[in-house]
Write a protein that holds these residues in place. Structure first.
Motif, PDB file in Angstrom:
ATOM      1  N   GLY A 107     -28.774   5.092  -8.354  1.00  0.00           N
ATOM      2  CA  GLY A 107     -28.872   3.657  -8.105  1.00  0.00           C
ATOM      3  C   GLY A 107     -27.525   2.981  -7.924  1.00  0.00           C
ATOM      4  N   GLY A 108     -26.433   3.678  -8.243  1.00  0.00           N
ATOM      5  CA  GLY A 108     -25.100   3.189  -7.948  1.00  0.00           C
ATOM      6  C   GLY A 108     -24.540   2.085  -8.814  1.00  0.00           C
ATOM      7  N   ALA A 109     -25.227   1.652  -9.854  1.00  0.00           N
ATOM      8  CA  ALA A 109     -24.712   0.571 -10.699  1.00  0.00           C
ATOM      9  C   ALA A 109     -24.819   0.969 -12.171  1.00  0.00           C
ATOM     10  CB  ALA A 109     -25.489  -0.718 -10.456  1.00  0.00           C
ATOM     11  N   SER A 110     -23.959   0.373 -13.003  1.00  0.00           N
ATOM     12  CA  SER A 110     -23.965   0.707 -14.424  1.00  0.00           C
ATOM     13  C   SER A 110     -24.042  -0.499 -15.352  1.00  0.00           C
ATOM     14  CB  SER A 110     -22.708   1.509 -14.789  1.00  0.00           C
ATOM     15  OG  SER A 110     -22.789   2.801 -14.244  1.00  0.00           O
ATOM     16  N   CYS A 111     -23.851  -1.699 -14.828  1.00  0.00           N
ATOM     17  CA  CYS A 111     -23.760  -2.881 -15.683  1.00  0.00           C
ATOM     18  C   CYS A 111     -25.117  -3.558 -15.845  1.00  0.00           C
ATOM     19  CB  CYS A 111     -22.745  -3.862 -15.080  1.00  0.00           C
ATOM     20  SG  CYS A 111     -22.524  -5.330 -16.099  1.00  0.00           S
ATOM     21  N   HIS A 112     -25.492  -3.875 -17.088  1.00  0.00           N
ATOM     22  CA  HIS A 112     -26.784  -4.518 -17.331  1.00  0.00           C
ATOM     23  C   HIS A 112     -26.847  -5.929 -16.754  1.00  0.00           C
ATOM     24  CE1 HIS A 112     -24.622  -6.417 -20.671  1.00  0.00           C
ATOM     25  NE2 HIS A 112     -25.561  -7.330 -20.622  1.00  0.00           N
ATOM     26  N   VAL A 113     -25.700  -6.504 -16.367  1.00  0.00           N
ATOM     27  CA  VAL A 113     -25.663  -7.842 -15.764  1.00  0.00           C
ATOM     28  C   VAL A 113     -26.034  -7.755 -14.281  1.00  0.00           C
ATOM     29  CG1 VAL A 113     -24.148  -9.841 -15.312  1.00  0.00           C
ATOM     30  CG2 VAL A 113     -23.949  -8.599 -17.451  1.00  0.00           C
ATOM     31  N   GLY A 114     -26.037  -6.532 -13.718  1.00  0.00           N
ATOM     32  CA  GLY A 114     -26.444  -6.336 -12.341  1.00  0.00           C
ATOM     33  C   GLY A 114     -25.333  -5.910 -11.403  1.00  0.00           C
ATOM     34  N   TYR A 115     -24.087  -5.964 -11.887  1.00  0.00           N
ATOM     35  CA  TYR A 115     -22.968  -5.534 -11.052  1.00  0.00           C
ATOM     36  C   TYR A 115     -22.824  -4.018 -11.128  1.00  0.00           C
ATOM     37  CZ  TYR A 115     -21.722 -10.442 -10.742  1.00  0.00           C
ATOM     38  OH  TYR A 115     -21.754 -11.788 -10.508  1.00  0.00           O
ATOM     39  N   ARG A 116     -22.090  -3.449 -10.178  1.00  0.00           N
ATOM     40  CA  ARG A 116     -21.861  -2.008 -10.152  1.00  0.00           C
ATOM     41  C   ARG A 116     -21.117  -1.558 -11.400  1.00  0.00           C
ATOM     42  NH1 ARG A 116     -21.097   2.719  -8.169  1.00  0.00           N
ATOM     43  NH2 ARG A 116     -19.060   3.680  -8.003  1.00  0.00           N
ATOM     44  N   SER A 117     -20.046  -2.267 -11.734  1.00  0.00           N
ATOM     45  CA  SER A 117     -19.201  -1.939 -12.872  1.00  0.00           C
ATOM     46  C   SER A 117     -19.278  -3.057 -13.903  1.00  0.00           C
ATOM     47  CB  SER A 117     -17.742  -1.791 -12.386  1.00  0.00           C
ATOM     48  OG  SER A 117     -16.846  -1.771 -13.472  1.00  0.00           O
ATOM     49  N   CYS A 118     -19.128  -2.715 -15.157  1.00  0.00           N
ATOM     50  CA  CYS A 118     -19.043  -3.741 -16.200  1.00  0.00           C
ATOM     51  C   CYS A 118     -17.715  -4.500 -16.113  1.00  0.00           C
ATOM     52  CB  CYS A 118     -19.177  -3.103 -17.583  1.00  0.00           C
ATOM     53  SG  CYS A 118     -20.825  -2.438 -17.898  1.00  0.00           S
ATOM     54  N   PHE A 119     -16.763  -3.956 -15.377  1.00  0.00           N
ATOM     55  CA  PHE A 119     -15.453  -4.588 -15.204  1.00  0.00           C
ATOM     56  C   PHE A 119     -15.426  -5.296 -13.846  1.00  0.00           C
ATOM     57  CE2 PHE A 119     -14.939  -1.321 -18.335  1.00  0.00           C
ATOM     58  CZ  PHE A 119     -14.097  -1.891 -19.278  1.00  0.00           C
ATOM     59  N   TYR A 120     -16.257  -6.336 -13.699  1.00  0.00           N
ATOM     60  CA  TYR A 120     -16.429  -7.018 -12.419  1.00  0.00           C
ATOM     61  C   TYR A 120     -15.599  -8.286 -12.284  1.00  0.00           C
ATOM     62  CZ  TYR A 120     -19.862  -9.469 -15.325  1.00  0.00           C
ATOM     63  OH  TYR A 120     -20.478 -10.143 -16.344  1.00  0.00           O
ATOM     64  N   ARG A 121     -14.717  -8.552 -13.264  1.00  0.00           N
ATOM     65  CA  ARG A 121     -13.828  -9.717 -13.175  1.00  0.00           C
ATOM     66  C   ARG A 121     -12.403  -9.306 -13.492  1.00  0.00           C
ATOM     67  NH1 ARG A 121     -17.182 -13.354 -17.215  1.00  0.00           N
ATOM     68  NH2 ARG A 121     -17.254 -11.306 -18.140  1.00  0.00           N
ATOM     69  N   ALA A 122     -11.477  -9.877 -12.748  1.00  0.00           N
ATOM     70  CA  ALA A 122     -10.052  -9.605 -12.959  1.00  0.00           C
ATOM     71  C   ALA A 122      -9.431 -10.752 -13.746  1.00  0.00           C
ATOM     72  CB  ALA A 122      -9.337  -9.450 -11.618  1.00  0.00           C
ATOM     73  N   VAL A 123      -8.508 -10.405 -14.617  1.00  0.00           N
ATOM     74  CA  VAL A 123      -7.764 -11.387 -15.409  1.00  0.00           C
ATOM     75  C   VAL A 123      -6.387 -11.528 -14.778  1.00  0.00           C
ATOM     76  CG1 VAL A 123      -6.831 -11.942 -17.676  1.00  0.00           C
ATOM     77  CG2 VAL A 123      -8.996 -10.667 -17.493  1.00  0.00           C
ATOM     78  N   PRO A 124      -5.995 -12.752 -14.414  1.00  0.00           N
ATOM     79  CA  PRO A 124      -4.671 -12.914 -13.826  1.00  0.00           C
ATOM     80  C   PRO A 124      -3.575 -12.609 -14.835  1.00  0.00           C
ATOM     81  CG  PRO A 124      -5.683 -15.061 -14.223  1.00  0.00           C
ATOM     82  CD  PRO A 124      -6.709 -14.010 -14.548  1.00  0.00           C
ATOM     83  N   VAL A 125      -2.468 -12.102 -14.356  1.00  0.00           N
ATOM     84  CA  VAL A 125      -1.317 -11.821 -15.217  1.00  0.00           C
ATOM     85  C   VAL A 125      -0.132 -12.662 -14.753  1.00  0.00           C
ATOM     86  CG1 VAL A 125      -2.107  -9.512 -15.851  1.00  0.00           C
ATOM     87  CG2 VAL A 125      -0.683  -9.804 -13.839  1.00  0.00           C
ATOM     88  N   GLU A 126       0.882 -12.710 -15.564  1.00  0.00           N
ATOM     89  CA  GLU A 126       2.076 -13.511 -15.314  1.00  0.00           C
ATOM     90  C   GLU A 126       1.731 -14.994 -15.190  1.00  0.00           C
ATOM     91  OE1 GLU A 126       4.814 -11.910 -12.438  1.00  0.00           O
ATOM     92  OE2 GLU A 126       4.272  -9.860 -12.977  1.00  0.00           O
ATOM     93  N   VAL A 127       0.793 -15.442 -16.027  1.00  0.00           N
ATOM     94  CA  VAL A 127       0.406 -16.848 -16.092  1.00  0.00           C
ATOM     95  C   VAL A 127       1.300 -17.505 -17.132  1.00  0.00           C
ATOM     96  CG1 VAL A 127      -1.464 -18.443 -16.689  1.00  0.00           C
ATOM     97  CG2 VAL A 127      -1.972 -16.321 -15.458  1.00  0.00           C
ATOM     98  N   GLU A 128       1.906 -18.605 -16.778  1.00  0.00           N
ATOM     99  CA  GLU A 128       2.873 -19.234 -17.679  1.00  0.00           C
ATOM    100  C   GLU A 128       2.293 -20.333 -18.534  1.00  0.00           C
ATOM    101  OE1 GLU A 128       6.693 -20.074 -16.166  1.00  0.00           O
ATOM    102  OE2 GLU A 128       6.711 -18.314 -14.873  1.00  0.00           O
ATOM    103  N   GLY A 129       1.124 -20.781 -18.266  1.00  0.00           N
ATOM    104  CA  GLY A 129       0.535 -21.836 -19.083  1.00  0.00           C
ATOM    105  C   GLY A 129      -0.793 -22.266 -18.509  1.00  0.00           C
TER     106      GLY A 129
END
Length: 158
Positions: A107-129
């Protein structure tokens, strides 16, 4: 509990780090962390935990089993959704306290929320405030969780 697959006692650093015996180290909650990736792409699909029985069942069946911390039950991944994770390779780290599964997913997906990966959001880095705004890396869900699981409450704890 299924004792058909015994784990070796941990007797020395040499045995654990250089030996051929499986002697996993479970944490104070009886779990070992598991990183699960797609065997073809290398994409990280999920992070979970296994207790002794989940590790034994995974080894025995070749399909991923985890311990659900929120539900407190042994969890055969895909038993409800049909998104079974078939293990193509299992590795354990140098001091045998973490597992890496490389899987093919029906079925190609693993996340119970419905996305392929449970890691479906990126967190920005080098944020100063200011506030941190997550960026979705997957634009569409692979399946509708309400159709698959019904209106059951989210199994994860807040």
């Amino acid at each position: 509990m299924n004792e058909s697959i015994p784990f070796a006692q941990r007797v020395s650093i040499e045995q654990v780090e250089e030996g051929k015996q499986l002697a996993p180290k479970f944490d104070e909650n009886g779990l070992i962390p598991v990183v699960t990736t797609d065997a073809s792409s290398g994409e990280v699909l999920m992070m979970g935990g296994m207790n002794k029985e989940a590790l034994r069942q995974t080894i025995r069946t070749g399909e991923a089993h985890y311990w659900s911390r929120s539900r407190k039950v042994l969890w055969h991944k895909g038993a409800t959704s049909g998104l079974v994770q078939k293990v193509e390779e299992m590795r354990i780290d140098d001091d045998q306290d973490a597992v890496w599964l490389r899987v093919a997913v029906d079925g190609g997906a693993s996340c119970h929320v419905g996305y392929r990966s449970c890691f479906y959001r990126a967190v920005p880095v080098e944020v100063e405030g200011g506030s941190v705004e997550l960026r979705f890396t997957e634009q569409e869900k692979a399946f509708d969780p309400v159709e698959v699981y019904g209106d059951a409450p989210n199994p994860t704890q807040l």
